[in-house]
Design a protein around this motif. Structure first.
Motif, PDB file in Angstrom:
ATOM      1  N   PHE A  95       0.827  -1.206   0.000  1.00  0.00           N
ATOM      2  CA  PHE A  95       0.000   0.000   0.000  1.00  0.00           C
ATOM      3  C   PHE A  95       0.863   1.258   0.000  1.00  0.00           C
ATOM      4  N   ILE A  96       1.955   1.213   0.740  1.00  0.00           N
ATOM      5  CA  ILE A  96       2.875   2.358   0.743  1.00  0.00           C
ATOM      6  C   ILE A  96       3.555   2.480  -0.615  1.00  0.00           C
ATOM      7  N   GLN A  97       3.995   1.359  -1.154  1.00  0.00           N
ATOM      8  CA  GLN A  97       4.704   1.393  -2.433  1.00  0.00           C
ATOM      9  C   GLN A  97       3.813   1.894  -3.567  1.00  0.00           C
ATOM     10  N   THR A  98       2.585   1.389  -3.658  1.00  0.00           N
ATOM     11  CA  THR A  98       1.704   1.773  -4.758  1.00  0.00           C
ATOM     12  C   THR A  98       1.065   3.134  -4.527  1.00  0.00           C
ATOM     13  N   ASN A  99       0.443   3.299  -3.367  1.00  0.00           N
ATOM     14  CA  ASN A  99      -0.380   4.483  -3.146  1.00  0.00           C
ATOM     15  C   ASN A  99       0.424   5.736  -2.850  1.00  0.00           C
ATOM     16  N   VAL A 100       1.568   5.582  -2.195  1.00  0.00           N
ATOM     17  CA  VAL A 100       2.387   6.743  -1.857  1.00  0.00           C
ATOM     18  C   VAL A 100       3.523   6.919  -2.861  1.00  0.00           C
ATOM     19  N   VAL A 101       4.421   5.937  -2.924  1.00  0.00           N
ATOM     20  CA  VAL A 101       5.579   6.057  -3.815  1.00  0.00           C
ATOM     21  C   VAL A 101       5.125   6.074  -5.277  1.00  0.00           C
ATOM     22  N   GLY A 102       4.176   5.192  -5.624  1.00  0.00           N
ATOM     23  CA  GLY A 102       3.687   5.146  -6.999  1.00  0.00           C
ATOM     24  C   GLY A 102       3.041   6.450  -7.419  1.00  0.00           C
ATOM     25  N   THR A 103       2.228   7.029  -6.545  1.00  0.00           N
ATOM     26  CA  THR A 103       1.595   8.310  -6.866  1.00  0.00           C
ATOM     27  C   THR A 103       2.641   9.404  -7.027  1.00  0.00           C
ATOM     28  N   PHE A 104       3.656   9.404  -6.184  1.00  0.00           N
ATOM     29  CA  PHE A 104       4.739  10.374  -6.325  1.00  0.00           C
ATOM     30  C   PHE A 104       5.430  10.247  -7.679  1.00  0.00           C
ATOM     31  N   GLN A 105       5.775   9.017  -8.055  1.00  0.00           N
ATOM     32  CA  GLN A 105       6.450   8.809  -9.341  1.00  0.00           C
ATOM     33  C   GLN A 105       5.557   9.248 -10.502  1.00  0.00           C
ATOM     34  N   LEU A 106       4.272   8.939 -10.402  1.00  0.00           N
ATOM     35  CA  LEU A 106       3.331   9.356 -11.445  1.00  0.00           C
ATOM     36  C   LEU A 106       3.257  10.878 -11.532  1.00  0.00           C
ATOM     37  N   LEU A 107       3.158  11.533 -10.384  1.00  0.00           N
ATOM     38  CA  LEU A 107       3.106  12.995 -10.366  1.00  0.00           C
ATOM     39  C   LEU A 107       4.355  13.616 -10.990  1.00  0.00           C
ATOM     40  N   GLU A 108       5.506  13.034 -10.724  1.00  0.00           N
ATOM     41  CA  GLU A 108       6.736  13.561 -11.307  1.00  0.00           C
ATOM     42  C   GLU A 108       6.713  13.471 -12.833  1.00  0.00           C
ATOM     43  N   ALA A 109       6.283  12.335 -13.346  1.00  0.00           N
ATOM     44  CA  ALA A 109       6.218  12.172 -14.803  1.00  0.00           C
ATOM     45  C   ALA A 109       5.193  13.127 -15.416  1.00  0.00           C
ATOM     46  N   VAL A 110       4.046  13.254 -14.755  1.00  0.00           N
ATOM     47  CA  VAL A 110       2.995  14.131 -15.271  1.00  0.00           C
ATOM     48  C   VAL A 110       3.428  15.592 -15.193  1.00  0.00           C
ATOM     49  N   ARG A 111       4.109  15.964 -14.126  1.00  0.00           N
ATOM     50  CA  ARG A 111       4.575  17.353 -13.990  1.00  0.00           C
ATOM     51  C   ARG A 111       5.527  17.726 -15.123  1.00  0.00           C
ATOM     52  N   ALA A 112       6.437  16.819 -15.435  1.00  0.00           N
ATOM     53  CA  ALA A 112       7.392  17.098 -16.522  1.00  0.00           C
ATOM     54  C   ALA A 112       6.665  17.216 -17.855  1.00  0.00           C
ATOM     55  N   TYR A 113       5.704  16.336 -18.087  1.00  0.00           N
ATOM     56  CA  TYR A 113       4.932  16.392 -19.340  1.00  0.00           C
ATOM     57  C   TYR A 113       4.137  17.685 -19.432  1.00  0.00           C
ATOM     58  N   TRP A 114       3.440  18.029 -18.352  1.00  0.00           N
ATOM     59  CA  TRP A 114       2.623  19.246 -18.341  1.00  0.00           C
ATOM     60  C   TRP A 114       3.473  20.493 -18.576  1.00  0.00           C
ATOM     61  N   ALA A 115       4.661  20.529 -17.948  1.00  0.00           N
ATOM     62  CA  ALA A 115       5.552  21.685 -18.098  1.00  0.00           C
ATOM     63  C   ALA A 115       6.013  21.862 -19.538  1.00  0.00           C
ATOM     64  N   SER A 116       6.033  20.748 -20.290  1.00  0.00           N
ATOM     65  CA  SER A 116       6.520  20.811 -21.681  1.00  0.00           C
ATOM     66  C   SER A 116       5.440  21.249 -22.667  1.00  0.00           C
ATOM     67  N   LEU A 117       4.192  21.304 -22.226  1.00  0.00           N
ATOM     68  CA  LEU A 117       3.094  21.631 -23.138  1.00  0.00           C
ATOM     69  C   LEU A 117       3.086  23.113 -23.489  1.00  0.00           C
ATOM     70  N   GLU A 118       2.625  23.402 -24.684  1.00  0.00           N
ATOM     71  CA  GLU A 118       2.409  24.782 -25.110  1.00  0.00           C
ATOM     72  C   GLU A 118       0.942  25.142 -24.891  1.00  0.00           C
ATOM     73  N   GLU A 119       0.657  26.422 -24.841  1.00  0.00           N
ATOM     74  CA  GLU A 119      -0.730  26.858 -24.767  1.00  0.00           C
ATOM     75  C   GLU A 119      -1.426  26.639 -26.111  1.00  0.00           C
ATOM     76  N   PRO A 120      -2.724  26.317 -26.140  1.00  0.00           N
ATOM     77  CA  PRO A 120      -3.647  26.287 -25.000  1.00  0.00           C
ATOM     78  C   PRO A 120      -3.707  24.932 -24.289  1.00  0.00           C
ATOM     79  N   GLU A 121      -2.921  23.929 -24.792  1.00  0.00           N
ATOM     80  CA  GLU A 121      -2.981  22.585 -24.200  1.00  0.00           C
ATOM     81  C   GLU A 121      -2.572  22.595 -22.730  1.00  0.00           C
ATOM     82  N   LYS A 122      -1.601  23.461 -22.385  1.00  0.00           N
ATOM     83  CA  LYS A 122      -1.125  23.466 -21.006  1.00  0.00           C
ATOM     84  C   LYS A 122      -2.217  23.905 -20.046  1.00  0.00           C
TER      85      LYS A 122
END
Length: 351
Positions: A95-122
């Protein structure tokens, strides 16, 4: 295109099926396929070009980053989680590995992707995090239902891990500006529910002539939300929710566990009577209560109704009847998910 994590699990698969029926917008479905992830849930989508399934872990940043770059989703809906309180008591590590660590890793990947988007997609991008009412702890019998302003008081390793993931999502919005939305739902029920949870377990055991295990005195109260209603709420929050906000999703259906079991038994008595003429309720067996069992959960869903105009379509009476009928009509699905590992776990947990 949207990306869904945990889309082969109970709520996730119901959401994917509902989404493609309601909107037709393509879905990339990332699921690790642990014991509760089941591709049979998605069998009706076989050959459907709108559904792209990928077996993988949300904790694999390289995999997630590649999917985001390839498919360029406008939103990520995060269902993937270890979600059973009883299992978290026996084995909290997953539960710690999936729900906490997994969510953190997912957020990191999504943050990098979102930061790379141009408007209006961002500006249009959204990250929707699906969570639980259990993060708020337990209510007394006369306490008002959980509102979004209730403080977090998780009482199990499961709810603590989900609380931690909620905090991470909130922090990524306030620190990095990631456009997030969070939903905290009450107890879901409906089709494709893995039979470790109360309602499907009772249906399956009743039909098999086995004891119907009820923890303690059976007076633990839950607010029951039909999974189809939950899916419609998530669609609405994704469409119009305010960034950084939390929306509680409930069914306005508080029921004690023992009453739920008796209602299910009554429907089975009507739809598929026992061959010996006896009532299914005679199979009810009280078992030792689980450690730290929360006494009552209830959701105040008025914010969701007030701001976004959502309220559940199903009462408990209509939803539970639909659910029992689905299990009666899908015996093959039930038999296929009841592996040896599942039977061993049930035996260990309920004695």
């Amino acid at each position: 295109m949207i990306l869904v994590t945990g889309g082969a699990g109970f709520i996730g698969s119901n959401f994917v099926l509902d989404w493609l029926t309601q909107s037709g917008e393509p879905v990339v479905n990332l699921d690790k396929l642990t014991y509760a992830g089941n591709l049979e849930n998605l069998a009706s989508l076989k050959g459907d070009a709108r559904h792209v399934f990928v077996q993988g872990d949300i904790g694999d940043q390289t995999l997630v980053a590649g999917l985001l770059e390839k498919h360029k989703p406008r939103a990520v809906l995060h269902f993937a989680a270890e979600s059973h309180v009883d299992r978290s008591i026996h084995g909290p590590d997953a539960f710690i590995q999936t729900n906490v660590v997994g969510t953190f890793q997912l957020l990191e990947a999504v943050r990098a992707y979102w930061a790379s988007l141009e408007e209006p997609e961002k500006s249009a991008f959204r990250f929707l995090h699906v969570s639980t009412d259990e993060v708020y702890g337990s209510l007394g019998k006369e306490d008002p239902p959980f509102a979004e302003t209730n403080r977090y008081e998780p009482n199990s390793p499961y709810s603590a891990s989900k609380a931690a993931s909620d905090h991470l999502v909130r922090a990524y919005h306030h620190t990095y500006g990631l456009p997030v939305l969070t939903t905290n739902c009450s107890n879901n029920y409906g089709p494709y529910h893995f039979p470790e949870k109360l309602i499907p377990l009772i249906i399956v055991n009743a039909l098999a002539g086995k004891p119907l295990p009820v923890y303690g005195d059976g007076q633990q109260i839950r607010d029951w939300l039909y999974v189809g209603d939950h899916c419609s709420a998530i669609r609405r929050v994704l469409e119009a929710g305010r960034l950084g906000e939390t929306y509680n999703v409930g069914g306005w259906n508080e029921q004690a566990n023992l009453d739920v079991v008796k209602i299910v038994c009554g429907i089975l008595d009507e739809l598929q009577p026992r061959a010996d003429g006896k009532r299914y309720a005679e199979q009810i067996t009280f078992v030792k209560d689980r450690p730290g069992h929360d006494r009552r959960y209830a959701i105040d869903a008025r914010k969701l109704e007030r701001e976004l105009g959502w309220k559940p379509a199903e009462t408990f009476e209509t939803g539970i009847r639909k659910t029992v009928k689905w299990y009666l009509a899908n015996g093959d699905w039930v038999r296929n998910v009841q592996s040896g590992a599942y039977r061993e776990w049930i035996s260990r947990n309920y004695g």
